[in-house]
Design an enzyme around this catalytic site. Structure first.
Site, PDB file in Angstrom:
ATOM      1  CG  ASP A 180      -3.257 -14.306  -8.788  1.00 28.50           C
ATOM      2  OD1 ASP A 180      -2.360 -14.537  -7.962  1.00 28.50           O
ATOM      3  OD2 ASP A 180      -3.874 -15.213  -9.382  1.00 28.50           O
ATOM      4  CE  LYS A 234      -2.724 -17.841  -7.424  1.00 25.77           C
ATOM      5  NZ  LYS A 234      -3.135 -17.932  -8.832  1.00 25.77           N
ATOM      6  CB  CYS A 292      -7.103 -16.605  -8.302  1.00 20.27           C
ATOM      7  SG  CYS A 292      -6.354 -17.521  -9.684  1.00 20.27           S
TER       8      CYS A 292
END
Ligand code: VGL
Ligand code: ZN
Length: 215
Positions: free
Chosen positions: A15, A113, A158
Protein backbone atom coordinates in the site's frame (compact mmCIF):
# COMPACT_ATOMS: atom_id res chain seq x y z
CA UNK A 1 19.77 -13.12 8.66
CA UNK A 2 20.25 -15.88 6.12
CA UNK A 3 21.14 -14.78 2.61
CA UNK A 4 18.30 -14.36 0.19
CA UNK A 5 17.19 -17.30 -1.88
CA UNK A 6 15.97 -15.78 -5.12
CA UNK A 7 13.84 -18.77 -6.00
CA UNK A 8 11.77 -18.75 -2.81
CA UNK A 9 11.96 -15.21 -1.37
CA UNK A 10 9.55 -12.43 -2.31
CA UNK A 11 9.32 -8.77 -1.37
CA UNK A 12 5.73 -7.69 -0.61
CA UNK A 13 5.34 -3.92 -0.94
CA UNK A 14 2.20 -2.96 0.97
CA UNK A 15 0.00 0.00 0.00
CA UNK A 16 2.60 2.63 -0.95
CA UNK A 17 -0.18 4.88 -2.23
CA UNK A 18 -0.76 8.62 -2.29
CA UNK A 19 -3.50 8.60 0.33
CA UNK A 20 -1.10 7.09 2.87
CA UNK A 21 1.61 9.65 2.15
CA UNK A 22 1.78 13.32 3.16
CA UNK A 23 -0.85 15.19 1.12
CA UNK A 24 -3.15 12.15 1.08
CA UNK A 25 -6.48 11.77 2.88
CA UNK A 26 -5.12 9.26 5.37
CA UNK A 27 -1.52 10.34 5.51
CA UNK A 28 0.82 8.22 7.59
CA UNK A 29 3.49 10.44 9.16
CA UNK A 30 6.62 10.28 6.99
CA UNK A 31 4.93 7.66 4.81
CA UNK A 32 6.74 8.85 1.69
CA UNK A 33 10.12 8.25 3.32
CA UNK A 34 9.75 4.53 2.68
CA UNK A 35 9.83 5.02 -1.08
CA UNK A 36 13.61 5.34 -1.64
CA UNK A 37 14.30 2.61 0.90
CA UNK A 38 11.91 0.25 -0.88
CA UNK A 39 13.22 1.12 -4.35
CA UNK A 40 16.69 0.18 -3.21
CA UNK A 41 15.59 -2.98 -1.42
CA UNK A 42 13.62 -4.14 -4.45
CA UNK A 43 16.90 -4.46 -6.33
CA UNK A 44 17.81 -7.29 -3.98
CA UNK A 45 14.78 -9.37 -4.98
CA UNK A 46 13.96 -11.22 -8.18
CA UNK A 47 10.35 -11.45 -7.02
CA UNK A 48 8.39 -8.38 -5.96
CA UNK A 49 4.63 -8.09 -5.41
CA UNK A 50 2.83 -4.80 -4.77
CA UNK A 51 -0.47 -4.37 -2.97
CA UNK A 52 -2.96 -1.59 -3.59
CA UNK A 53 -5.80 -0.70 -1.24
CA UNK A 54 -8.69 -0.32 -3.70
CA UNK A 55 -12.03 0.69 -2.26
CA UNK A 56 -15.27 1.51 -4.07
CA UNK A 57 -16.64 4.97 -3.23
CA UNK A 58 -18.81 4.76 -0.12
CA UNK A 59 -16.91 1.76 1.26
CA UNK A 60 -18.21 0.44 4.58
CA UNK A 61 -14.83 1.07 6.28
CA UNK A 62 -15.23 4.82 5.69
CA UNK A 63 -16.57 6.86 8.62
CA UNK A 64 -18.57 8.84 6.06
CA UNK A 65 -20.66 5.71 5.41
CA UNK A 66 -21.79 5.56 9.04
CA UNK A 67 -24.07 8.39 10.13
CA UNK A 68 -23.08 9.78 13.53
CA UNK A 69 -19.69 8.06 13.56
CA UNK A 70 -16.27 9.63 13.56
CA UNK A 71 -12.98 8.63 12.05
CA UNK A 72 -11.12 6.08 14.23
CA UNK A 73 -14.25 5.00 16.06
CA UNK A 74 -14.67 1.23 16.14
CA UNK A 75 -17.91 -0.31 14.92
CA UNK A 76 -19.12 -3.87 14.99
CA UNK A 77 -19.54 -5.40 11.55
CA UNK A 78 -20.81 -8.89 10.80
CA UNK A 79 -17.19 -10.04 10.61
CA UNK A 80 -15.97 -8.36 13.80
CA UNK A 81 -14.74 -4.96 14.91
CA UNK A 82 -13.83 -2.43 12.27
CA UNK A 83 -11.96 0.84 12.74
CA UNK A 84 -13.52 3.63 10.68
CA UNK A 85 -11.22 5.56 8.35
CA UNK A 86 -11.34 8.71 6.33
CA UNK A 87 -12.39 8.10 2.72
CA UNK A 88 -9.21 6.77 1.11
CA UNK A 89 -7.86 4.82 -1.85
CA UNK A 90 -11.05 5.10 -3.84
CA UNK A 91 -10.77 3.15 -7.08
CA UNK A 92 -9.31 5.19 -9.93
CA UNK A 93 -8.67 8.23 -7.70
CA UNK A 94 -5.31 9.99 -7.34
CA UNK A 95 -5.18 8.83 -3.72
CA UNK A 96 -5.33 5.20 -4.78
CA UNK A 97 -2.40 5.52 -7.18
CA UNK A 98 0.91 4.07 -6.17
CA UNK A 99 3.40 6.80 -5.15
CA UNK A 100 4.86 8.22 -8.35
CA UNK A 101 8.44 7.71 -7.20
CA UNK A 102 8.01 4.03 -6.51
CA UNK A 103 10.27 2.53 -9.14
CA UNK A 104 10.08 -1.25 -9.30
CA UNK A 105 9.74 -2.14 -12.97
CA UNK A 106 10.20 -5.84 -12.31
CA UNK A 107 7.28 -6.10 -9.85
CA UNK A 108 5.34 -9.07 -11.14
CA UNK A 109 1.92 -8.68 -9.52
CA UNK A 110 -0.23 -5.85 -8.20
CA UNK A 111 -2.66 -7.36 -5.71
CA UNK A 112 -5.70 -5.15 -5.14
CA UNK A 113 -7.68 -5.57 -1.96
CA UNK A 114 -10.60 -3.98 -0.15
CA UNK A 115 -12.73 -3.81 -3.29
CA UNK A 116 -15.78 -5.47 -1.76
CA UNK A 117 -18.13 -2.74 -0.52
CA UNK A 118 -19.09 -4.44 2.73
CA UNK A 119 -15.83 -5.83 3.99
CA UNK A 120 -12.45 -4.28 4.62
CA UNK A 121 -9.16 -5.97 3.87
CA UNK A 122 -6.03 -5.09 5.79
CA UNK A 123 -4.20 -8.27 4.96
CA UNK A 124 -2.88 -9.03 1.51
CA UNK A 125 -4.05 -12.63 2.05
CA UNK A 126 -7.53 -12.46 3.55
CA UNK A 127 -10.22 -9.88 4.05
CA UNK A 128 -11.06 -8.80 7.56
CA UNK A 129 -13.36 -11.80 8.07
CA UNK A 130 -10.08 -13.79 7.99
CA UNK A 131 -11.59 -16.22 5.48
CA UNK A 132 -12.36 -14.51 2.18
CA UNK A 133 -9.14 -15.04 0.21
CA UNK A 134 -7.45 -12.52 -2.07
CA UNK A 135 -5.72 -15.30 -3.98
CA UNK A 136 -2.22 -14.34 -2.82
CA UNK A 137 -1.71 -17.58 -0.94
CA UNK A 138 -2.38 -19.60 -4.08
CA UNK A 139 -0.16 -17.32 -6.16
CA UNK A 140 2.78 -17.70 -3.79
CA UNK A 141 2.26 -21.43 -3.46
CA UNK A 142 2.05 -21.98 -7.19
CA UNK A 143 5.16 -19.88 -7.75
CA UNK A 144 7.11 -21.70 -5.01
CA UNK A 145 7.58 -18.51 -3.02
CA UNK A 146 7.89 -19.35 0.64
CA UNK A 147 9.49 -16.46 2.55
CA UNK A 148 7.78 -13.10 2.47
CA UNK A 149 9.68 -9.88 3.27
CA UNK A 150 7.24 -7.10 4.08
CA UNK A 151 7.62 -3.35 3.66
CA UNK A 152 5.27 -0.38 3.26
CA UNK A 153 2.25 1.25 4.86
CA UNK A 154 1.08 0.95 7.39
CA UNK A 155 3.22 -1.07 9.76
CA UNK A 156 0.50 -1.44 12.41
CA UNK A 157 -2.34 -2.30 10.01
CA UNK A 158 -1.84 -3.72 6.55
CA UNK A 159 1.79 -4.78 7.04
CA UNK A 160 0.93 -6.32 10.39
CA UNK A 161 -2.09 -8.30 9.20
CA UNK A 162 -0.31 -9.44 6.05
CA UNK A 163 2.65 -10.73 8.08
CA UNK A 164 0.34 -12.51 10.52
CA UNK A 165 -1.58 -14.20 7.72
CA UNK A 166 1.66 -15.17 5.99
CA UNK A 167 2.84 -17.19 8.98
CA UNK A 168 -0.66 -18.53 9.69
CA UNK A 169 -0.64 -19.95 6.17
CA UNK A 170 2.72 -21.65 6.32
CA UNK A 171 5.02 -18.98 4.89
CA UNK A 172 7.77 -17.32 6.84
CA UNK A 173 7.58 -13.59 7.31
CA UNK A 174 10.27 -10.97 7.81
CA UNK A 175 9.30 -7.34 8.35
CA UNK A 176 11.85 -4.75 7.25
CA UNK A 177 11.24 -2.11 9.90
CA UNK A 178 12.87 0.99 8.43
CA UNK A 179 10.92 0.44 5.20
CA UNK A 180 7.60 0.82 7.07
CA UNK A 181 5.77 3.64 8.86
CA UNK A 182 2.88 3.40 11.33
CA UNK A 183 -0.56 4.96 11.65
CA UNK A 184 -0.07 4.70 15.43
CA UNK A 185 -3.53 4.84 16.92
CA UNK A 186 -3.39 4.32 20.69
CA UNK A 187 -1.74 0.93 21.34
CA UNK A 188 -1.55 -0.25 17.74
CA UNK A 189 2.24 -0.23 17.43
CA UNK A 190 2.63 -1.97 20.79
CA UNK A 191 0.06 -4.59 19.79
CA UNK A 192 1.91 -5.15 16.54
CA UNK A 193 5.25 -5.65 18.30
CA UNK A 194 3.68 -8.10 20.75
CA UNK A 195 2.04 -10.04 17.97
CA UNK A 196 5.25 -10.28 15.92
CA UNK A 197 7.15 -11.53 18.98
CA UNK A 198 4.45 -14.10 19.77
CA UNK A 199 4.25 -15.41 16.22
CA UNK A 200 7.98 -15.48 15.53
CA UNK A 201 7.77 -12.82 12.82
CA UNK A 202 11.29 -11.53 12.36
CA UNK A 203 12.08 -7.84 12.19
CA UNK A 204 15.18 -6.61 10.42
CA UNK A 205 16.60 -3.33 9.14
CA UNK A 206 17.10 -2.80 5.43
CA UNK A 207 20.88 -2.59 5.91
CA UNK A 208 20.86 -6.30 6.71
CA UNK A 209 20.25 -6.89 2.99
CA UNK A 210 23.00 -4.56 1.75
CA UNK A 211 25.07 -7.54 0.73
CA UNK A 212 22.29 -8.67 -1.61
CA UNK A 213 22.12 -5.36 -3.46
CA UNK A 214 24.58 -5.01 -6.30
CA UNK A 215 26.74 -1.90 -5.87
C1 VGL B 1 -4.66 0.52 5.71
C2 VGL B 1 -6.34 1.07 7.16
C3 VGL B 1 -7.25 1.08 6.13
C4 VGL B 1 -3.21 0.22 5.50
C5 VGL B 1 -5.56 0.52 4.66
O1 VGL B 1 -2.76 0.21 4.35
O2 VGL B 1 -2.52 -0.04 6.51
N1 VGL B 1 -5.06 0.79 6.95
N2 VGL B 1 -6.85 0.81 4.89
ZN1 ZN C 1 -8.28 0.88 3.31
Amino acid sequence: MAALDQSTDVLLVVDVQNDFCPGGSMAVAHGDEVVPVINRLAQAFDHVILTQDWHPAGHSSFASYHPERDVHEVVEMTYGNQVLWPDHCVQESWGAELHKDLAIPHAELVMRKGFRAHIDSYSAFFENDHETPTGLKGYLAERGLRRVFLVGLAYDFCVRYSAEDAVANGFSAVVIEDACRSIALPGTVEDTEASFARLGIAKIQSAALNGDIAA
